[in-house]
Design an enzyme around this catalytic site. Sequence first.
Site, PDB file in Angstrom:
ATOM      1  N   CYS A   2      36.688  28.913  39.852  1.00 35.74           N
ATOM      2  CA  CYS A   2      37.584  28.169  40.735  1.00 35.74           C
ATOM      3  C   CYS A   2      38.724  27.546  39.934  1.00 35.74           C
ATOM      4  CB  CYS A   2      36.896  27.071  41.519  1.00 35.74           C
ATOM      5  SG  CYS A   2      35.623  27.616  42.630  1.00 35.74           S
ATOM      6  N   ARG A  27      39.880  32.563  34.922  1.00 37.00           N
ATOM      7  CA  ARG A  27      38.652  31.802  35.166  1.00 37.00           C
ATOM      8  C   ARG A  27      37.703  32.547  36.105  1.00 37.00           C
ATOM      9  NH1 ARG A  27      39.205  26.232  34.089  1.00 37.00           N
ATOM     10  NH2 ARG A  27      37.850  25.667  35.813  1.00 37.00           N
ATOM     11  N   TRP A  75      35.761  30.947  43.506  1.00 40.02           N
ATOM     12  CA  TRP A  75      34.664  31.790  43.030  1.00 40.02           C
ATOM     13  C   TRP A  75      33.478  31.400  43.907  1.00 40.02           C
ATOM     14  CZ3 TRP A  75      29.840  31.350  40.574  1.00 40.02           C
ATOM     15  CH2 TRP A  75      29.394  32.501  39.895  1.00 40.02           C
ATOM     16  N   ASN A 101      36.578  22.262  43.308  1.00 37.26           N
ATOM     17  CA  ASN A 101      35.854  23.062  42.318  1.00 37.26           C
ATOM     18  C   ASN A 101      34.573  22.300  42.021  1.00 37.26           C
ATOM     19  OD1 ASN A 101      34.987  24.577  40.175  1.00 37.26           O
ATOM     20  ND2 ASN A 101      36.631  23.992  38.785  1.00 37.26           N
ATOM     21  N   GLY A 102      33.411  22.962  42.095  1.00 34.86           N
ATOM     22  CA  GLY A 102      32.138  22.286  41.844  1.00 34.86           C
ATOM     23  C   GLY A 102      31.178  22.506  42.992  1.00 34.86           C
ATOM     24  N   GLU A 481      24.968  40.587  21.298  1.00 38.48           N
ATOM     25  CA  GLU A 481      26.376  40.407  21.662  1.00 38.48           C
ATOM     26  C   GLU A 481      27.048  41.757  21.946  1.00 38.48           C
ATOM     27  OE1 GLU A 481      27.982  38.025  22.649  1.00 38.48           O
ATOM     28  OE2 GLU A 481      30.096  38.466  22.356  1.00 38.48           O
ATOM     29  N   LYS A 485      28.842  42.570  25.486  1.00 40.46           N
ATOM     30  CA  LYS A 485      30.262  42.973  25.585  1.00 40.46           C
ATOM     31  C   LYS A 485      30.386  44.229  26.428  1.00 40.46           C
ATOM     32  CE  LYS A 485      32.195  40.154  24.841  1.00 40.46           C
ATOM     33  NZ  LYS A 485      31.490  38.981  24.507  1.00 40.46           N
ATOM     34  N   GLU A 488      29.189  43.615  30.363  1.00 36.32           N
ATOM     35  CA  GLU A 488      29.928  42.700  31.227  1.00 36.32           C
ATOM     36  C   GLU A 488      31.298  43.246  31.625  1.00 36.32           C
ATOM     37  OE1 GLU A 488      30.861  38.866  29.489  1.00 36.32           O
ATOM     38  OE2 GLU A 488      31.222  39.757  27.537  1.00 36.32           O
ATOM     39  N   HIS A 504       7.254  49.030  22.124  1.00 36.09           N
ATOM     40  CA  HIS A 504       6.274  48.311  22.935  1.00 36.09           C
ATOM     41  C   HIS A 504       6.611  48.413  24.422  1.00 36.09           C
ATOM     42  CE1 HIS A 504       4.215  46.775  19.425  1.00 36.09           C
ATOM     43  NE2 HIS A 504       5.416  46.595  18.881  1.00 36.09           N
ATOM     44  N   LYS A 603      35.351  32.557  33.725  1.00 40.48           N
ATOM     45  CA  LYS A 603      35.526  32.187  32.322  1.00 40.48           C
ATOM     46  C   LYS A 603      34.819  30.877  31.999  1.00 40.48           C
ATOM     47  CE  LYS A 603      37.314  32.568  28.199  1.00 40.48           C
ATOM     48  NZ  LYS A 603      36.615  33.516  27.316  1.00 40.48           N
TER      49      LYS A 603
END
Length: 608
Positions: A2, A27, A75, A101-102, A481, A485, A488, A504, A603
């Site tokens: 947002c 964002r 968002w 926002n929130g 990581e 990358k 996503e 396993h 973001k």
Amino acid sequence: MCGIVGYIGKKQAAPIILDGLARLEYRGYDSAGMAIFDGERINIKKSVGRLKILENLTHDGKMMPGLLGIGHTRWATHGAPNNENSHPHFNEDETIAVVHNGIIENYLALRKKMTDKGYHFRSETDTEVLAHLLDYYYKGNPLEAITKVLHRVSGSYALGIMFADHPDEIFAVRKDSPLIVGQNEDGCFIASDVPAILKYTRTVTYVENQEIVRLREDHMHFYTVDEEEIAKTPVTIDWDANAAEKGGYEHFMLKEMYEQPKTVSDTISPRLKGNEIVIEELNMSDDEIRAIKKIHIVACGSAYHTGVTAKYVMEGLARIPVEVDVASEFRYRNPILEEGALVIVISQSGETADSLAALRESKARGFKVLGIVNVVGSSIAREADNVMYTWAGPEIAVATTKAYSAQLVALYLLAIKFAQVKETIDEIEFDGMLEDLKRLPDQIELLLNNKQRIQRFANRYIGAKDVFFIGRGIDYAISLEGSLKLKEISYIHSEAYAAGELKHGTISLIEEGTLVAAVSTQPALYQKTISNMVEVKARGAFVLAVTCEGNKEIEKAADYVIYIPETNAYFANSLAIIPLQLFGYYVAVGKGCDVDKPRNLAKSVTVE
Ligand code: F6R
């Protein structure tokens, strides 16, 4: 997550708001809207999807004349991304508009209360209760109505509010969601983040929790929730505005990958004084460092992955036990923090809700928190006892690269410093490590300049269904990581495994042609990882290996090898991650994905 932009001043508000929202696109959002007062009434326009649609709908804002307004990119949390749920939200007679926002945690109870009072809801959002509550308490004094509402809501919020019968002011409010205000000679601004208004002003004020700002064309006043006026000091933002622009690169992500030599160097250099590591921000004497019994590292996502690396580095070098937690787990697991514990919270944005909550939990229990943060003045930076900044500059692409690299070297510096003070390394080792650290920026650059080879390889995997990343020790942290990358931004399913763990269960997923990226940068573990590579190759996998120059033996087990330059094994992550970032990037570009703004992601994750 947002974005909010508001403006009141001498200029047309809508184009400024659209421009600011565009700078907050990184964002993450799925719909957008704005409310503009046209001299008589508040008009709202909304659209689902990219901001471009709202720009077209309003002819770049020209169809919405007016000198004050508020805008929002949403968002979705409560309710699907559709026009009804998009912000701004109106009260019933469309005289009060709110962007938020929130999350309002008690919104269901409030919604029932307002419905019982005869209010009708048009959306499924938690935000709409704010519009109706403001209407309910509004008796001509906006500040009074806002404070009454704030006393009744719980949760997190950054708000922009406007009242049709107060056309000379807009309001901003914040609790646990980032918000700043700024001013120039033409007007005043509200924004979720500095880049939104950097083009217009460098003089900004960080709004603190439960503060209210009344913005007029030529001044701003700050109040507490008890309507008491407070004095605030603005700060001057000294970043280069170009830092938040693409500067000729196709994507922010590519630009930010290319900035890594600089961000690594900018994070290391100020802390190297001659042949010493000086971390003034740590504010710890040598005796206090020697008294550290345990380190708790808490973070989310990629920042968590730097923490996993740091566990190996800190334990290996300084012999201090390190526990690494995903912040959303740490805060609810009643962690055991004992005397002598140091808590380190790592965050690029400094606003991640779970990391902030973990910080508060640790402080409430009386433990000191060191923040490793990129965004200056962010919530985690402000609330941590001490802050070690990663000087990566604004990171716009949703997928972190340069901030991740800066976090890594900040953690190496801490580990070496602790090791030196505790005398767990000798002088020769210390000097060697400083030399290796100083060489990292050039080595990263070298790897970036060899990007064509990875690009060609990536093009072969655009159609991949599953990719596995394996490694041992630090190589496992790198794999985590590398895998994140790829998945996503390219939406290809990918998982990272400790190389010895594959057999396993997961090895049953390996089929003819499955890509397995094996990271092998730790000489002591070369042979072990080769064994795991052979295991997957025997089951049909195509093995890509990332290893250090000189490890020729790996070519027997790998189908394709990428070599990284020689460095201290503890710092190998900083180099091995570069080809993996490039790989994820080029697969995503090849698939035509929206690299900088991957679907569903934000973001700055300011909700739990
Ligand atoms: C992945 C990524 C995220 C962030 C995570 C924490 O590329 O960027 O996993 O690392 O959301 O964010 P910060 O560091 O802002 O707390």
